[in-house]
Motif scaffolding. Structure first.
Motif, PDB file in Angstrom:
ATOM      1  N   ALA B 195       0.485  -7.742 -13.706  1.00  0.00           N
ATOM      2  CA  ALA B 195       0.932  -6.319 -13.853  1.00  0.00           C
ATOM      3  C   ALA B 195       1.277  -5.677 -12.421  1.00  0.00           C
ATOM      4  O   ALA B 195       2.265  -5.132 -12.348  1.00  0.00           O
ATOM      5  CB  ALA B 195      -0.302  -5.353 -14.465  1.00  0.00           C
ATOM      6  N   SER B 198       4.508  -6.961 -11.325  1.00  0.00           N
ATOM      7  CA  SER B 198       5.474  -6.665 -11.892  1.00  0.00           C
ATOM      8  C   SER B 198       5.885  -5.315 -11.301  1.00  0.00           C
ATOM      9  O   SER B 198       7.138  -4.845 -11.083  1.00  0.00           O
ATOM     10  CB  SER B 198       5.302  -6.554 -13.312  1.00  0.00           C
ATOM     11  OG  SER B 198       6.115  -6.135 -14.124  1.00  0.00           O
ATOM     12  N   LYS B 199       4.941  -4.401 -10.874  1.00  0.00           N
ATOM     13  CA  LYS B 199       5.106  -3.210 -10.266  1.00  0.00           C
ATOM     14  C   LYS B 199       5.711  -3.421  -8.788  1.00  0.00           C
ATOM     15  O   LYS B 199       6.579  -2.639  -8.480  1.00  0.00           O
ATOM     16  CB  LYS B 199       3.744  -2.323  -9.962  1.00  0.00           C
ATOM     17  CG  LYS B 199       3.644  -1.156  -9.492  1.00  0.00           C
ATOM     18  CD  LYS B 199       4.882  -0.269 -10.108  1.00  0.00           C
ATOM     19  CE  LYS B 199       4.299   0.544 -11.183  1.00  0.00           C
ATOM     20  NZ  LYS B 199       5.284   1.539 -11.519  1.00  0.00           N
ATOM     21  N   GLU B 202       9.034  -3.928  -9.199  1.00  0.00           N
ATOM     22  CA  GLU B 202       9.865  -2.775  -9.513  1.00  0.00           C
ATOM     23  C   GLU B 202      10.126  -1.939  -8.162  1.00  0.00           C
ATOM     24  O   GLU B 202      11.323  -1.009  -8.213  1.00  0.00           O
ATOM     25  CB  GLU B 202       8.998  -1.862 -10.616  1.00  0.00           C
ATOM     26  CG  GLU B 202       9.490  -0.901 -11.689  1.00  0.00           C
ATOM     27  CD  GLU B 202       8.510  -0.017 -12.210  1.00  0.00           C
ATOM     28  OE1 GLU B 202       7.763  -0.965 -13.168  1.00  0.00           O
ATOM     29  OE2 GLU B 202       8.159   0.980 -12.222  1.00  0.00           O
ATOM     30  N   ARG B 203       9.264  -1.982  -7.428  1.00  0.00           N
ATOM     31  CA  ARG B 203       9.434  -1.195  -6.034  1.00  0.00           C
ATOM     32  C   ARG B 203      10.213  -1.956  -5.011  1.00  0.00           C
ATOM     33  O   ARG B 203      10.304  -1.441  -4.040  1.00  0.00           O
ATOM     34  CB  ARG B 203       8.181  -0.943  -5.518  1.00  0.00           C
ATOM     35  CG  ARG B 203       6.999  -0.070  -6.339  1.00  0.00           C
ATOM     36  CD  ARG B 203       7.301   1.452  -6.183  1.00  0.00           C
ATOM     37  NE  ARG B 203       6.782   2.218  -7.046  1.00  0.00           N
ATOM     38  CZ  ARG B 203       5.396   2.802  -7.332  1.00  0.00           C
ATOM     39  NH1 ARG B 203       4.770   2.706  -6.305  1.00  0.00           N
ATOM     40  NH2 ARG B 203       5.037   3.417  -8.196  1.00  0.00           N
TER      41      ARG B 203
END
Lengths: 79, 300
Positions: B195, B198-199, B202-203
């Motif tokens: 997770a 993944s974050k 995303e950034r």
């Protein structure tokens, strides 16, 4: 392969029971066979009075059927 | 874009000239694979080890030793060190393990004084599978070197997977960070790491890639499973890369592919100053050849 690595053990190449080291490794093996190798699988939860079927939502109908069949078989043959 | 492993050969033939150095090339499988690579024009090869012994193996295997350069070394350890020093001095673009033990080979690469590991770098193993029942190549790691990667190591593996994908012409690879479930369960470190990665993606912390996790293997590889589980992500059923949470899960998947499905594979070690081929004694000539080609692709 077993000849190249020369392990001296009767399990080599005739293994029917595999015990994996971690849950993730076991899950990868199970889903690898089902979703990568095209195998049909079954499985059940043992340790209760009766066999318990716990399946992933994404398992195929035939795998679910095999699970029921395995559970019946285990229930019939448990002491 | 490379769609099957054999597609690498035509790309490499059009840009020849890289030099492969083989550490202790004292076995028939390695020599046959290197012979193929040289014959195809993918690489030129320097073999380290006992020249006379290598020539005898060549004779038995009907391989012309004239296609190789030789650099003599008395034993395995010297051959590994010599191979690394040739690379370090610019006389090699790729390095490959022959029959030298993995310990000695890795020790030579990792040597602080004479090795080829840049400061702060970490070695990681990347495999490219050519699956029989999946629509495209699958790039996976780490199945052989890092036993239990933490978040920091997973970033290194992830970057190695992405750069391998880019080298194969996959411009925006879809990476599935594998766990046993899609939920970010606090009790399962693999889920939490996935997770977080993944974050981070995303950034924008991983360039030119789509990273999704946690994802179970069925969702990563099978669109139908993703639909049933109601997982809506571009990675579902279409992953190019799989990042495994530990060596056991990666190794199990790798060996399912090679032993149960008899699929083709190429593998390299990333992180050193040049790509390194770390083939196993059990690898076929075909696997060794694909691995040489993959290492060469990384130098383009």
């Amino acid at each position: 392969m077993n000849q190249i690595k020369t392990p001296d053990h009767p399990v080599t190449c005739v293994k029917r029971n595999c015990r994996t080291k971690t849950l993730t490794a076991a899950d990868v093996f199970h889903k690898g066979l089902a979703n990568f190798a095209g195998a049909e699988l079954n499985g059940l939860l043992q340790g209760r009075l009766k066999p318990v079927i716990v399946m992933s939502g994404s398992e195929s109908i035939i795998s679910k059927f095999y699970c029921i069949a395995l559970s019946v078989f285990i229930a019939d043959h448990s002491i | 874009m490379i769609r099957r492993l054999k597609d690498m050969f035509s790309v490499l033939k059009s840009s020849p000239g890289r030099q492969l150095v083989v550490a202790y090339a004292h076995d028939a499988h390695t020599l046959a694979a290197v012979r193929e690579a040289v014959s195809m024009g993918i690489v030129k090869a320097t073999l380290t080890g006992d020249e006379q012994s290598i020539r005898e193996i060549c004779k038995m295997e009907k391989i012309d030793p004239g296609i190789f350069d030789f650099a003599s070394a008395a034993d395995e350890q010297q051959a590994a060190s010599l191979a690394v020093s040739l690379v370090k001095s610019g006389q090699g673009d790729l390095i490959m393990k022959g029959t030298v033990s993995t310990d000695r080979y890795m020790r030579a690469i990792l040597s602080k004084e004479h090795g080829i590991l840049p400061p702060g770098a970490l070695l990681t193993h990347v495999s490219v599978l050519d699956p029989v029942k999946y629509k495209k190549l699958l790039i996976i790691g780490d199945v052989a070197i890092i036993p239990l990667p933490g978040l920091k190591e997973k970033q290194v593996i992830l970057n190695a997977l992405i750069s391998t994908a880019h080298s194969l012409g996959i411009q925006n690879p879809k990476v599935a960070v594998i766990a046993a479930t899609e939920q970010a369960l606090p009790g399962m470190p693999a889920c939490i790491d996935a997770a977080v990665l993944s974050k981070m993606a995303e950034r924008g912390q991983f360039k030119n890639a789509i990273v999704e996790g946690p994802v179970a293997l069925d969702v990563a590889l099978d669109t139908e499973s993703a639909k049933i589980k109601k997982i809506n992500t571009p990675v579902a059923g279409d992953a190019d890369c799989l990042l495994f949470p530990n060596i056991e899960s990666g190794n199990v998947f790798y060996k399912c592919h090679t032993k149960l499905l008899e699929g083709d594979v190429a593998a390299i070690v990333c992180g050193a100053s040049v790509p390194a081929v770390l083939s196993s004694r059990g690898d076929s000539i075909r696997t060794k050849l694909f691995s040489i080609a993959l290492a060469a692709m990384m130098t383009l």
